[in-house]
Design an enzyme around this catalytic site. Sequence first.
Site, PDB file in Angstrom:
ATOM      1  N   ASN A  75      12.352  -4.395   0.373  1.00 20.15           N
ATOM      2  CA  ASN A  75      12.755  -3.686   1.590  1.00 20.15           C
ATOM      3  C   ASN A  75      13.444  -4.623   2.570  1.00 20.15           C
ATOM      4  O   ASN A  75      13.746  -4.245   3.684  1.00 20.15           O
ATOM      5  CB  ASN A  75      11.521  -3.079   2.262  1.00 20.15           C
ATOM      6  CG  ASN A  75      10.843  -2.080   1.344  1.00 20.15           C
ATOM      7  OD1 ASN A  75      11.510  -1.382   0.602  1.00 20.15           O
ATOM      8  ND2 ASN A  75       9.529  -2.036   1.380  1.00 20.15           N
ATOM      9  N   HIS A 108       0.892   6.625   6.133  1.00 14.13           N
ATOM     10  CA  HIS A 108       1.725   7.431   5.216  1.00 14.13           C
ATOM     11  C   HIS A 108       0.926   8.501   4.474  1.00 14.13           C
ATOM     12  O   HIS A 108       1.334   8.928   3.405  1.00 14.13           O
ATOM     13  CB  HIS A 108       2.397   6.553   4.147  1.00 14.13           C
ATOM     14  CG  HIS A 108       3.151   5.388   4.704  1.00 14.13           C
ATOM     15  ND1 HIS A 108       4.168   5.534   5.602  1.00 14.13           N
ATOM     16  CD2 HIS A 108       3.023   4.065   4.497  1.00 14.13           C
ATOM     17  CE1 HIS A 108       4.635   4.327   5.906  1.00 14.13           C
ATOM     18  NE2 HIS A 108       3.959   3.437   5.251  1.00 14.13           N
ATOM     19  N   LYS A 158       3.498  -7.135   4.665  1.00 16.50           N
ATOM     20  CA  LYS A 158       4.274  -7.344   3.423  1.00 16.50           C
ATOM     21  C   LYS A 158       5.502  -8.221   3.648  1.00 16.50           C
ATOM     22  O   LYS A 158       5.727  -9.181   2.932  1.00 16.50           O
ATOM     23  CB  LYS A 158       4.788  -6.006   2.865  1.00 16.50           C
ATOM     24  CG  LYS A 158       3.760  -5.071   2.315  1.00 16.50           C
ATOM     25  CD  LYS A 158       4.430  -3.863   1.655  1.00 16.50           C
ATOM     26  CE  LYS A 158       5.091  -2.904   2.618  1.00 16.50           C
ATOM     27  NZ  LYS A 158       4.163  -2.160   3.450  1.00 16.50           N
TER      28      LYS A 158
END
Length: 380
Positions: free
Chosen positions: A54, A101, A31
């Site tokens: 982020n 995750h 990403k």
Amino acid sequence: GGGVGGDVELAWRPWGPGAAPWLAVTGTNGKTTTVRMLASILEAAGLRTAAVGNIGVSLLDAVLGEREYDVLAVELSSYQLHWAPSVRVHSAAVLNLAPDHLDWHGSMEAYAADKGRIYEGNRVACVYNVADKATEDLVREADVEEGCRAIGFTLGTPGPSELGVVEGLLVDRAFVENRRENAQELAEVSDVRPPAPHNIANALAAAALARAFGVDAKAVRDGLKAFRPDPHRIEPVEEVGGVTYVDDSKATNTHAAEASLAAYEPIVWIAGGLAKGATFDELVQKSAKRLRGAVLIGADRALIREALARHAPEVPVVDLDRTDTGAMSEAVREAARLARPGDTVLLAPACASMDMFTNYNERGDAFADAVRALAATGDA
């Protein structure tokens, strides 16, 4: 609303019809690189832009600050998408889907569904990974605006409505007149740094989003050429005695490590750290034939050692039972001993770093320092 990453929902709300559109990227790996490549391409096209999310500028700062933007390159995690139900973007890409995750999302289905939210309400393009069918399934399920197109990227020859690679060139068969017959050269594979397969995929995804926004081919090439990768992400450190040392300390999970292990051959692999519940069988199975040897460090190294014993029993393994600051220099010396000229010693831990280091940056620096010390002693 509320909870982790609710700021994305807040950042979205102030936008009126005249505000800067978002080009958004999500996925398990790549990403940050893709968003930074995209911002570099948009800048090369003369657009006022920023890489946000982020990384770089926070979304709220980009939205509420004084600067005006033409378009934003936005990195969104599955957490952020989960907490931002009303976000609607110009165009979006899901790079890949790997089981990461899962402790938080509960299941692969829930994780994929959160990633897939990025496509909801897209106006121009939903960019997916031809090699990862799960990403295409998410496009199919998404409720998009009339006229929005599904655009694939592939490391192979692109079909119509795809971007891909032909004879060392990145080519576009999506945003061209008569895409049945025409293709537009965008850049050379060598314009992408590093030109490892997973990173070429990142470049194609970034190019697809830029092209969806109307950017010309020259800006794609100029932007990719100007881009500098993150430190510690498949970063060649030095060559010593004919052996190349590569720092991929940022490979903190198995999916990221798999990408860098696929980029080299033969490899002496330095791995280990905190596994965070991961298993290593699939990674070792896929990489076994490329391995010259392995040097294991860190708290959960036994998990990797056992996977190697199961799937690559002929590969010599050095198990370093120490977690002190000198462990990395011993690991590099042991790797140098196993390596032959033409090999790559690759730090791709497939684990988090906090058992031994403050973070993956410090781990990568320790590796680079150890390699430079090796070069200085001529101990090759």
